[in-house]
Design a protein around this motif. Structure first.
Motif, PDB file in Angstrom:
ATOM      1  N   GLU A  30       1.229  -0.951  -0.115  1.00 41.85           N
ATOM      2  CA  GLU A  30       0.368   0.271   0.059  1.00 41.85           C
ATOM      3  C   GLU A  30       0.974   1.008   0.136  1.00 41.85           C
ATOM      4  N   THR A  31       2.233   1.240   0.674  1.00 39.69           N
ATOM      5  CA  THR A  31       2.934   2.808   0.890  1.00 39.69           C
ATOM      6  C   THR A  31       3.546   2.601  -0.615  1.00 39.69           C
ATOM      7  N   ILE A  32       3.796   1.556  -1.531  1.00 43.75           N
ATOM      8  CA  ILE A  32       4.380   1.702  -2.484  1.00 43.75           C
ATOM      9  C   ILE A  32       3.094   2.076  -3.767  1.00 43.75           C
ATOM     10  N   VAL A  33       1.480   1.847  -3.877  1.00 40.37           N
ATOM     11  CA  VAL A  33       0.630   2.287  -4.375  1.00 40.37           C
ATOM     12  C   VAL A  33       0.414   3.681  -3.746  1.00 40.37           C
ATOM     13  N   HIS A  34       0.092   4.347  -2.744  1.00 35.54           N
ATOM     14  CA  HIS A  34       0.449   5.803  -2.423  1.00 35.54           C
ATOM     15  C   HIS A  34       1.180   6.553  -3.113  1.00 35.54           C
ATOM     16  N   LEU A  35       3.087   5.979  -2.982  1.00 36.67           N
ATOM     17  CA  LEU A  35       4.069   7.039  -3.724  1.00 36.67           C
ATOM     18  C   LEU A  35       3.698   7.255  -5.152  1.00 36.67           C
ATOM     19  N   GLU A  36       3.046   5.736  -5.712  1.00 38.28           N
ATOM     20  CA  GLU A  36       2.778   5.693  -6.839  1.00 38.28           C
ATOM     21  C   GLU A  36       2.262   6.542  -7.685  1.00 38.28           C
ATOM     22  N   ASN A  37       1.462   6.818  -6.820  1.00 31.38           N
ATOM     23  CA  ASN A  37       0.069   8.058  -6.496  1.00 31.38           C
ATOM     24  C   ASN A  37       0.227   9.340  -6.396  1.00 31.38           C
ATOM     25  N   GLY A  38       0.892   9.527  -5.741  1.00 34.83           N
ATOM     26  CA  GLY A  38       1.875  10.640  -5.650  1.00 34.83           C
ATOM     27  C   GLY A  38       1.171  10.713  -4.345  1.00 34.83           C
ATOM     28  N   ARG A  39       0.177  10.279  -3.308  1.00 37.02           N
ATOM     29  CA  ARG A  39      -0.270  10.781  -1.539  1.00 37.02           C
ATOM     30  C   ARG A  39       0.639   9.845  -1.306  1.00 37.02           C
ATOM     31  N   TYR A  40       1.555  10.035  -1.259  1.00 34.33           N
ATOM     32  CA  TYR A  40       2.825   9.973  -0.224  1.00 34.33           C
ATOM     33  C   TYR A  40       4.089  10.415  -0.225  1.00 34.33           C
ATOM     34  N   ASN A  41       4.657  11.304   0.866  1.00 30.55           N
ATOM     35  CA  ASN A  41       6.079  11.779   0.218  1.00 30.55           C
ATOM     36  C   ASN A  41       7.016  11.011   1.472  1.00 30.55           C
ATOM     37  N   PRO A  42       8.321  10.013   0.663  1.00 32.46           N
ATOM     38  CA  PRO A  42       8.785   9.003   1.580  1.00 32.46           C
ATOM     39  C   PRO A  42       9.923   9.907   2.190  1.00 32.46           C
ATOM     40  N   LEU A  43      10.459   8.955   3.087  1.00 33.69           N
ATOM     41  CA  LEU A  43      11.544   9.769   3.873  1.00 33.69           C
ATOM     42  C   LEU A  43      13.045   9.225   3.528  1.00 33.69           C
ATOM     43  N   LEU A  44      13.521   9.624   3.560  1.00 38.28           N
ATOM     44  CA  LEU A  44      15.137   9.961   2.662  1.00 38.28           C
ATOM     45  C   LEU A  44      15.437   8.609   2.668  1.00 38.28           C
ATOM     46  N   LYS A  45      15.127   7.339   3.556  1.00 33.16           N
ATOM     47  CA  LYS A  45      15.558   6.129   3.177  1.00 33.16           C
ATOM     48  C   LYS A  45      15.166   5.227   3.199  1.00 33.16           C
ATOM     49  N   LEU A  46      13.595   5.410   2.412  1.00 35.32           N
ATOM     50  CA  LEU A  46      13.149   4.796   1.693  1.00 35.32           C
ATOM     51  C   LEU A  46      13.538   5.001   0.394  1.00 35.32           C
ATOM     52  N   ALA A  47      13.535   6.438  -0.017  1.00 36.87           N
ATOM     53  CA  ALA A  47      14.276   6.960  -1.091  1.00 36.87           C
ATOM     54  C   ALA A  47      15.017   6.445  -2.049  1.00 36.87           C
ATOM     55  N   MET A  48      16.093   6.544  -1.054  1.00 37.35           N
ATOM     56  CA  MET A  48      17.336   5.708  -0.622  1.00 37.35           C
ATOM     57  C   MET A  48      17.246   4.634  -1.187  1.00 37.35           C
ATOM     58  N   ASP A  49      16.204   3.871  -0.161  1.00 36.54           N
ATOM     59  CA  ASP A  49      16.675   2.149  -0.738  1.00 36.54           C
ATOM     60  C   ASP A  49      15.682   2.282  -1.943  1.00 36.54           C
ATOM     61  N   ILE A  50      15.156   2.798  -2.839  1.00 35.55           N
ATOM     62  CA  ILE A  50      14.907   2.492  -4.102  1.00 35.55           C
ATOM     63  C   ILE A  50      15.459   2.773  -4.863  1.00 35.55           C
ATOM     64  N   GLU A  51      15.895   4.073  -4.818  1.00 36.85           N
ATOM     65  CA  GLU A  51      17.300   3.801  -6.025  1.00 36.85           C
ATOM     66  C   GLU A  51      18.015   2.801  -5.886  1.00 36.85           C
ATOM     67  N   LYS A  52      18.585   2.780  -5.208  1.00 30.25           N
ATOM     68  CA  LYS A  52      19.344   1.362  -5.155  1.00 30.25           C
ATOM     69  C   LYS A  52      18.632  -0.062  -5.734  1.00 30.25           C
ATOM     70  N   VAL A  53      17.553  -0.013  -5.407  1.00 27.13           N
ATOM     71  CA  VAL A  53      16.745  -1.213  -5.931  1.00 27.13           C
ATOM     72  C   VAL A  53      16.805  -1.419  -8.172  1.00 27.13           C
ATOM     73  N   PHE A  54      16.293   0.232  -8.496  1.00 27.67           N
ATOM     74  CA  PHE A  54      16.760   0.555  -9.584  1.00 27.67           C
ATOM     75  C   PHE A  54      18.017   0.960 -10.188  1.00 27.67           C
ATOM     76  N   GLN A  55      18.662   1.382  -9.421  1.00 28.97           N
ATOM     77  CA  GLN A  55      20.543   1.429  -9.759  1.00 28.97           C
ATOM     78  C   GLN A  55      20.265   3.349 -10.764  1.00 28.97           C
ATOM     79  N   VAL A  56      19.137   4.208  -9.942  1.00 30.90           N
ATOM     80  CA  VAL A  56      19.643   5.781  -9.971  1.00 30.90           C
ATOM     81  C   VAL A  56      19.573   6.579  -9.541  1.00 30.90           C
ATOM     82  N   THR A  57      19.187   7.383  -9.397  1.00 33.17           N
ATOM     83  CA  THR A  57      19.662   8.902  -8.592  1.00 33.17           C
ATOM     84  C   THR A  57      18.077   8.648  -7.738  1.00 33.17           C
TER      85      THR A  57
END
Length: 72
Positions: A30-57
């Motif tokens: 559900e967190t990913i759903v809300h993030l993708e729909n622009g209803r959730y601003n991620p904490l820096l840690k989550l943003a950095m974890d996602i960037e590692k998964v996709f190997q982007v900044t």
């Protein structure tokens, strides 16, 4: 300010499901759903974890833009 996210784009390009991404970064689907729909601003840690998964900044995944001024 509004958050523009490209998480869904990167997730779909890799063929990953929302549940898969959620598991890899340690959040609920559900967190990913809300993030993708622009209803959730991620904490820096989550943003950095996602960037590692996709190997982007973080900047490639997320962008803050000014809200459009509303006409009265």
């Amino acid at each position: 300010m509004a958050l523009i996210t490209k998480v869904k784009l990167y997730r779909e390009q890799t063929g990953m499901k929302q549940a898969d991404l959620a598991t890899r970064v340690g959040v609920r689907r559900e967190t990913i759903v809300h993030l993708e729909n622009g209803r959730y601003n991620p904490l820096l840690k989550l943003a950095m974890d996602i960037e590692k998964v996709f190997q982007v900044t973080v900047e490639e995944l997320f962008e803050f833009v000014e809200d459009e001024p509303q006409n009265s």
